[in-house]
Design an enzyme around this catalytic site. Structure first.
Site, short mmCIF file in Angstrom:
data_model
loop_
_atom_site.label_atom_id
_atom_site.label_comp_id
_atom_site.label_asym_id
_atom_site.label_seq_id
_atom_site.Cartn_x
_atom_site.Cartn_y
_atom_site.Cartn_z
N CYS A 82 0.91 -1.39 0.02
CA CYS A 82 0.02 -0.16 -0.20
C CYS A 82 0.79 1.27 0.07
O CYS A 82 1.34 1.61 -0.97
CB CYS A 82 -1.08 -0.01 1.19
SG CYS A 82 -2.52 1.04 0.88
N ARG A 116 -12.19 7.11 -1.84
CA ARG A 116 -10.99 5.93 -1.73
C ARG A 116 -11.31 4.40 -2.37
O ARG A 116 -12.65 4.41 -2.38
CB ARG A 116 -10.66 5.85 -0.33
CG ARG A 116 -10.17 7.10 0.43
CD ARG A 116 -10.22 6.81 1.88
NE ARG A 116 -8.96 5.95 2.08
CZ ARG A 116 -7.60 6.49 1.91
NH1 ARG A 116 -7.43 7.94 1.54
NH2 ARG A 116 -6.48 5.48 2.01
N HIS A 184 -3.43 -5.53 1.79
CA HIS A 184 -2.90 -5.68 3.17
C HIS A 184 -4.23 -6.39 3.92
O HIS A 184 -5.08 -7.05 3.26
CB HIS A 184 -2.44 -4.53 3.61
CG HIS A 184 -3.08 -3.24 3.66
ND1 HIS A 184 -2.66 -2.20 3.81
CD2 HIS A 184 -4.29 -2.90 3.07
CE1 HIS A 184 -3.30 -1.08 3.46
NE2 HIS A 184 -4.43 -1.65 3.04
N1 GLN Z 1 -1.90 6.96 1.92
C1 GLN Z 1 -2.02 6.14 0.88
C2 GLN Z 1 -3.49 6.08 0.18
O1 GLN Z 1 -4.42 6.62 0.62
C3 GLN Z 1 -1.91 4.69 1.27
C4 GLN Z 1 -2.74 4.32 2.26
C5 GLN Z 1 -2.69 2.82 2.90
O2 GLN Z 1 -1.35 2.61 2.91
N2 GLN Z 1 -3.68 2.37 3.34
O3 GLN Z 1 -3.41 5.93 -1.18
#
Ligand code: GLN
Length: 231
Positions: A82, A116, A184
């Protein structure tokens, strides 16, 4: 960085080595600490929030970039999950801000205004040519959309979920033993076949040389994760 069971992934590697009588030593490399690219078999970069990523990106560039490149050149395994995956690439762009990555792979991530990309995910992966494709099941939660350069290959094909950018149909990146993925929560306990592949690759031994383990619980975890993703 460490989020969503990144430590659990490391614990899984430690346990599967210990159960087989393989020595395992975990060394953390925190902010400001150097990274010796010749001293380890596997390098793991966890995920994190955008705020943590800024700090870690600066630190990676100042103290760890060269070590990671040395590690990748000598064929060590480098696994980024990630936020760690995003920082393996060239940059992570948030509006007018560009956070540079370590450039181990030619990928670029852009923080999207839209929703997201969250949910259970399953991808189909072929790690060794000629071996049957396997399924990796996990959980993704990222605002960034990741784009692969023309010469870069994805880790897998999305069966369920969003993947790199929500529409390419691809997930992650793989260049030799450098792997980046959005999966993850927790990747390795749900996909012990990948844990074993990483161990064998890091130790430069044939995966068939790893003693078999009783994976009854782990297999159930895998089936559960696949089911959660709708497979
Ligand atoms: N900050 C990054 C995003 O939102 C990765 C997020 C994460 O590692 N869960 O894209």
């Amino acid at each position: 960085m460490n989020i969503y069971a990144d430590r659990g992934n490391l614990l899984m590697l430690e346990r599967r080595c210990a159960w087989r009588g393989l020595d395992f030593k975990l060394t953390a490399s925190g902010l400001g600490e150097p990274l010796d690219g010749t001293a380890h078999d596997l390098f793991y970069l966890g995920g994190g929030q955008d705020r943590d990523q800024r700090l870690c990106a600066e630190d990676l560039l100042a103290h760890k970039r060269e070590g990671l490149h040395i590690a990748a050149r000598r064929g060590a395994v480098v696994l980024g999950v990630c936020g760690g995956y995003q920082l393996l690439g060239s940059s992570y762009v948030l509006g007018s801000e560009e956070i540079p990555g370590v450039g181990l792979v030619d990928v670029r991530t852009v923080r999207h205004e839209g929703p997201r990309l969250i949910g259970n995910v399953a991808i189909e992966v072929e790690l060794d040519p000629g071996t049957p494709a396997r399924v990796l099941a996990g959980f993704e939660n990222h605002g960034g959309r990741t784009h692969l350069g023309a010469d870069e290959r994805p880790l897998g094909r999305v069966l369920r979920g969003h993947g790199n950018d929500g529409h390419s149909g691809f997930e992650g990146v793989r260049r030799g033993n450098v792997i980046g993925t959005y999966l993850h929560g927790p990747l390795l306990p749900k996909n012990v076949w990948l844990a074993d592949w990483l161990i064998a690759t890091a130790l430069r031994i044939d995966i068939a040389a790893l003693a078999p383990l009783d994976d009854a619980f782990e297999d159930l975890a895998h089936v559960g994760a696949r089911r959660a993703a709708g497979l």
